[in-house]
Design a protein around this motif. Structure first.
Motif, PDB file in Angstrom:
ATOM      1  N   LEU A   1      46.686  30.682  45.146  1.00 55.88           N
ATOM      2  CA  LEU A   1      46.516  32.431  45.115  1.00 55.88           C
ATOM      3  C   LEU A   1      45.797  32.140  43.623  1.00 55.88           C
ATOM      4  N   THR A   2      45.982  33.618  43.056  1.00 55.85           N
ATOM      5  CA  THR A   2      45.332  33.811  41.942  1.00 55.85           C
ATOM      6  C   THR A   2      47.007  35.057  41.368  1.00 55.85           C
ATOM      7  N   VAL A   3      47.075  35.343  40.544  1.00 52.87           N
ATOM      8  CA  VAL A   3      48.119  36.785  40.350  1.00 52.87           C
ATOM      9  C   VAL A   3      47.204  37.150  39.186  1.00 52.87           C
ATOM     10  N   SER A   4      46.902  38.336  38.799  1.00 51.16           N
ATOM     11  CA  SER A   4      46.777  39.059  37.745  1.00 51.16           C
ATOM     12  C   SER A   4      44.949  39.086  37.270  1.00 51.16           C
ATOM     13  N   SER A   5      44.745  37.749  37.753  1.00 48.93           N
ATOM     14  CA  SER A   5      43.154  37.238  37.341  1.00 48.93           C
ATOM     15  C   SER A   5      42.118  37.918  37.959  1.00 48.93           C
ATOM     16  N   ASP A   6      41.230  39.328  37.986  1.00 40.62           N
ATOM     17  CA  ASP A   6      40.209  39.414  38.835  1.00 40.62           C
ATOM     18  C   ASP A   6      38.973  38.471  39.403  1.00 40.62           C
ATOM     19  N   ARG A   7      39.208  37.918  38.240  1.00 37.10           N
ATOM     20  CA  ARG A   7      37.569  37.206  38.207  1.00 37.10           C
ATOM     21  C   ARG A   7      37.753  35.967  39.355  1.00 37.10           C
ATOM     22  N   ALA A   8      39.419  35.287  39.315  1.00 38.67           N
ATOM     23  CA  ALA A   8      39.553  34.193  40.187  1.00 38.67           C
ATOM     24  C   ALA A   8      39.688  34.489  41.834  1.00 38.67           C
ATOM     25  N   VAL A   9      39.810  35.762  41.620  1.00 35.88           N
ATOM     26  CA  VAL A   9      39.472  35.916  43.700  1.00 35.88           C
ATOM     27  C   VAL A   9      38.571  35.482  44.626  1.00 35.88           C
ATOM     28  N   PRO A  10      37.523  35.248  43.308  1.00 39.31           N
ATOM     29  CA  PRO A  10      36.705  34.863  44.757  1.00 39.31           C
ATOM     30  C   PRO A  10      36.524  33.635  44.394  1.00 39.31           C
ATOM     31  N   VAL A  11      37.026  32.545  42.844  1.00 40.16           N
ATOM     32  CA  VAL A  11      37.446  31.119  43.284  1.00 40.16           C
ATOM     33  C   VAL A  11      38.718  30.895  44.107  1.00 40.16           C
ATOM     34  N   VAL A  12      39.348  31.453  44.228  1.00 42.08           N
ATOM     35  CA  VAL A  12      40.125  31.494  45.166  1.00 42.08           C
ATOM     36  C   VAL A  12      39.892  31.327  46.957  1.00 42.08           C
ATOM     37  N   ALA A  13      39.306  32.998  47.172  1.00 41.61           N
ATOM     38  CA  ALA A  13      38.684  32.466  48.132  1.00 41.61           C
ATOM     39  C   ALA A  13      37.023  31.374  48.710  1.00 41.61           C
TER      40      ALA A  13
ATOM     41  N   GLN B   1      38.778  46.845  31.183  1.00 42.72           N
ATOM     42  CA  GLN B   1      38.719  47.838  30.751  1.00 42.72           C
ATOM     43  C   GLN B   1      37.405  47.221  30.042  1.00 42.72           C
ATOM     44  N   ARG B   2      36.969  46.092  30.048  1.00 39.90           N
ATOM     45  CA  ARG B   2      36.070  45.751  29.002  1.00 39.90           C
ATOM     46  C   ARG B   2      34.673  46.203  29.418  1.00 39.90           C
ATOM     47  N   GLY B   3      33.710  47.191  28.490  1.00 34.35           N
ATOM     48  CA  GLY B   3      32.114  47.459  28.472  1.00 34.35           C
ATOM     49  C   GLY B   3      32.553  48.946  29.556  1.00 34.35           C
ATOM     50  N   LEU B   4      33.964  49.316  29.774  1.00 35.59           N
ATOM     51  CA  LEU B   4      33.691  50.570  30.201  1.00 35.59           C
ATOM     52  C   LEU B   4      33.796  51.842  29.021  1.00 35.59           C
TER      53      LEU B   4
ATOM     54  N   GLY C   1      25.171  63.012  36.874  1.00 37.16           N
ATOM     55  CA  GLY C   1      25.902  64.454  36.062  1.00 37.16           C
ATOM     56  C   GLY C   1      26.735  64.286  35.059  1.00 37.16           C
ATOM     57  N   LEU C   2      27.193  65.115  33.414  1.00 35.86           N
ATOM     58  CA  LEU C   2      28.104  64.832  32.566  1.00 35.86           C
ATOM     59  C   LEU C   2      28.964  65.601  33.234  1.00 35.86           C
ATOM     60  N   PRO C   3      30.162  64.600  32.422  1.00 39.55           N
ATOM     61  CA  PRO C   3      30.936  63.708  32.207  1.00 39.55           C
ATOM     62  C   PRO C   3      30.745  62.535  33.062  1.00 39.55           C
ATOM     63  N   ALA C   4      30.295  61.759  32.748  1.00 33.09           N
ATOM     64  CA  ALA C   4      30.403  60.004  33.743  1.00 33.09           C
ATOM     65  C   ALA C   4      31.103  59.071  32.690  1.00 33.09           C
ATOM     66  N   VAL C   5      31.315  58.073  34.044  1.00 33.94           N
ATOM     67  CA  VAL C   5      31.515  56.321  33.134  1.00 33.94           C
ATOM     68  C   VAL C   5      30.819  55.632  33.643  1.00 33.94           C
ATOM     69  N   ILE C   6      31.060  54.440  32.695  1.00 34.10           N
ATOM     70  CA  ILE C   6      29.548  53.539  32.879  1.00 34.10           C
ATOM     71  C   ILE C   6      30.122  52.105  33.022  1.00 34.10           C
ATOM     72  N   LYS C   7      30.441  51.016  33.546  1.00 38.44           N
ATOM     73  CA  LYS C   7      31.036  50.403  33.105  1.00 38.44           C
ATOM     74  C   LYS C   7      30.569  48.784  34.445  1.00 38.44           C
ATOM     75  N   PRO C   8      31.089  47.660  33.986  1.00 38.47           N
ATOM     76  CA  PRO C   8      30.025  46.420  33.591  1.00 38.47           C
ATOM     77  C   PRO C   8      30.226  46.145  35.538  1.00 38.47           C
ATOM     78  N   ALA C   9      29.440  45.755  36.694  1.00 39.06           N
ATOM     79  CA  ALA C   9      28.859  45.539  38.167  1.00 39.06           C
ATOM     80  C   ALA C   9      30.700  44.756  38.082  1.00 39.06           C
ATOM     81  N   ASP C  10      30.822  44.006  37.439  1.00 40.34           N
ATOM     82  CA  ASP C  10      32.298  43.106  37.567  1.00 40.34           C
ATOM     83  C   ASP C  10      32.781  41.986  36.788  1.00 40.34           C
ATOM     84  N   SER C  11      33.456  43.064  36.506  1.00 38.87           N
ATOM     85  CA  SER C  11      34.430  42.789  34.998  1.00 38.87           C
ATOM     86  C   SER C  11      36.188  43.408  35.294  1.00 38.87           C
ATOM     87  N   ALA C  12      37.002  42.902  34.452  1.00 39.69           N
ATOM     88  CA  ALA C  12      38.073  43.908  34.610  1.00 39.69           C
ATOM     89  C   ALA C  12      38.534  44.299  33.344  1.00 39.69           C
TER      90      ALA C  12
END
Length: 401
Positions: free
Chosen positions: A69-81, A150-153, A137-148
């Motif tokens: 398992l992983t705790v707190s780490s989003d990028r570890a979820v696919p690795v765990v699977a 708030q990086r790149g938000l 339309g505006l306002p909008a939010v842009i963010k990475p497809a695969d990060s967590a």
């Protein structure tokens, strides 16, 4: 004795690792950082960059765990699977892991299931982004497809901000993809839920308070219980549970995040793990329900009895993160930190920690990593708990040079 493997052993995994040992498990962990604090706590430790899935699987084979398992780490979820599939261990499966960590895939699946959410478009180029903004339309939010975290938000309030926002988002995406979404005003609400055999139990709804403007995605305060009205809360629970089912979480801790606006409830995103940002403390302190224990049982393929999900109490609480303005910390290079003992001794305070060390730089809050500690307080109401947490945070003296 069964062995459980943690993918990731950083600061936010410490309580989970300690809890696993309290439950009589042998604990192993992998992390690329040899100084990760969790590695010093476990029975078997390997310094492994789990960003390389094949290397992580090889390490897991050497360890031979009964669960992962992983705790707190989003990028570890696919690795765990991936580890679980290769070793024949209990898992949410690779597809659900992908849906829970890839925002465009998540949005598409939620749309198929009719889950209310912001209008969105996946983008890879400036031309894509311009066309998408014309539709959304505006306002909008842009963010990475695969990060967590708030990086790149970035919040896009004018078309002139789009190019820089896209560049920042793509820089944080391993897949070279971003997602543009319509921004809606409203109350952000965090949900903690547990899926068992496809049945979803919603445990808590809590307010997620954040600043306006730059750094708008960074949570400054968790407030339990939520301040939204009963009708909105019922709809939030319905949407959250439907989203958990939509991405195929059969047996998992789930973390849906929602936006409650005057025109309805929308699903912001969902995570398939014990959440970061001390959210597990909302359940543990607020209800007496330990998400870490539940996640450990599910990782080992063991049943989660009803009594582990049954609230023992309902205790209002607040978690105040230590950040620069609008938080209590100054901006600059840390010279000294004092007063944590006074904060811990303050009325209602049940936890406080500072991550600050002399010589490091405190920056304005732009990403979750800019949160440099926290105070947790209880109260007769959420607002009383928050007032106590704020008062205690003000006792922590940080001198900068």
């Amino acid at each position: 004795m069964k062995t459980v493997l943690f993918v990731g052993a950083g600061r936010h995994q410490r309580r989970a690792i300690g809890r696993a040992k309290e439950l009589g498990l042998e604990v192993a962990a992998i992390d690329r950082n040899p100084d990760a604090p969790g590695l010093a706590m476990v029975d078997v430790a390997e310094v492994v960059d789990f960003g390389d899935v094949h290397t992580a699987i090889d390490a897991a084979r050497r360890i031979g765990p009964d669960g992962v398992l992983t705790v707190s780490s989003d990028r570890a979820v696919p690795v765990v699977a991936a580890i679980a599939e290769e070793l024949g261990l209990p898992s949410i499966g690779r597809e659900a892991a992908h849906l829970a960590t890839n925002k465009p895939a998540m949005r598409r699946r939620l749309a198929e299931a009719g889950i209310p959410q912001p209008q969105f478009s996946a983008v890879r180029t400036h031309e894509d982004a311009v066309a998408a903004l014309g539709e959304i339309g505006l306002p909008a939010v842009i963010k990475p497809a695969d990060s967590a975290g708030q990086r790149g938000l970035q919040l896009i309030r004018s078309a002139d901000e789009l190019e820089d926002g896209l560049e920042s988002a793509l820089a944080e995406s391993q897949a070279g993809e971003a997602i543009l979404e319509r921004f809606h005003e409203g109350v952000e609400v965090n949900c903690l839920a547990v899926a068992r055999g496809g049945d979803v139990t919603v445990l808590t709804l809590s307010d997620r308070r954040r600043p306006d403007g730059t750094g708008f995605g960074v949570c400054l305060v968790h407030l339990y219980p939520t301040t939204i009205d009963a009708e909105a809360a019922a709809e939030a629970e319905r949407v959250a549970a439907a989203a958990v089912r939509a991405i195929g979480l059969g047996d998992s801790v789930a973390y849906p995040q929602l936006l409650v606006s005057p025109d309805g409830v929308r699903l912001v995103e969902i995570a398939a793990r014990v959440p970061a940002g001390l959210m597990d403390e909302v359940s543990r302190l607020g209800l007496g329900v330990d998400l870490v224990q539940i996640a450990l049982l599910q990782a080992l393929g063991e049943p989660v009895p009803d009594e582990l999900l049954r609230p023992r109490h309902r205790q209002p609480l607040a978690i105040r993160f230590l950040t620069a303005q609008p938080g209590p910390l100054p901006v600059g290079i840390v010279g000294s930190v004092n007063g944590l003992d006074r904060a811990l001794a303050s009325p209602g305070v049940v936890g406080a920690e500072s991550y600050l060390a002399p010589g490091e730089t405190i920056r304005p809050a732009r990403v979750d990593g800019d949160r440099r500690g926290y105070v947790i307080a209880l109260g007769a109401t959420g607002e009383e708990a928050l007032a106590r947490a704020d008062a205690a945070a003000g006792l922590i003296e940080v001198e900068v040079v």
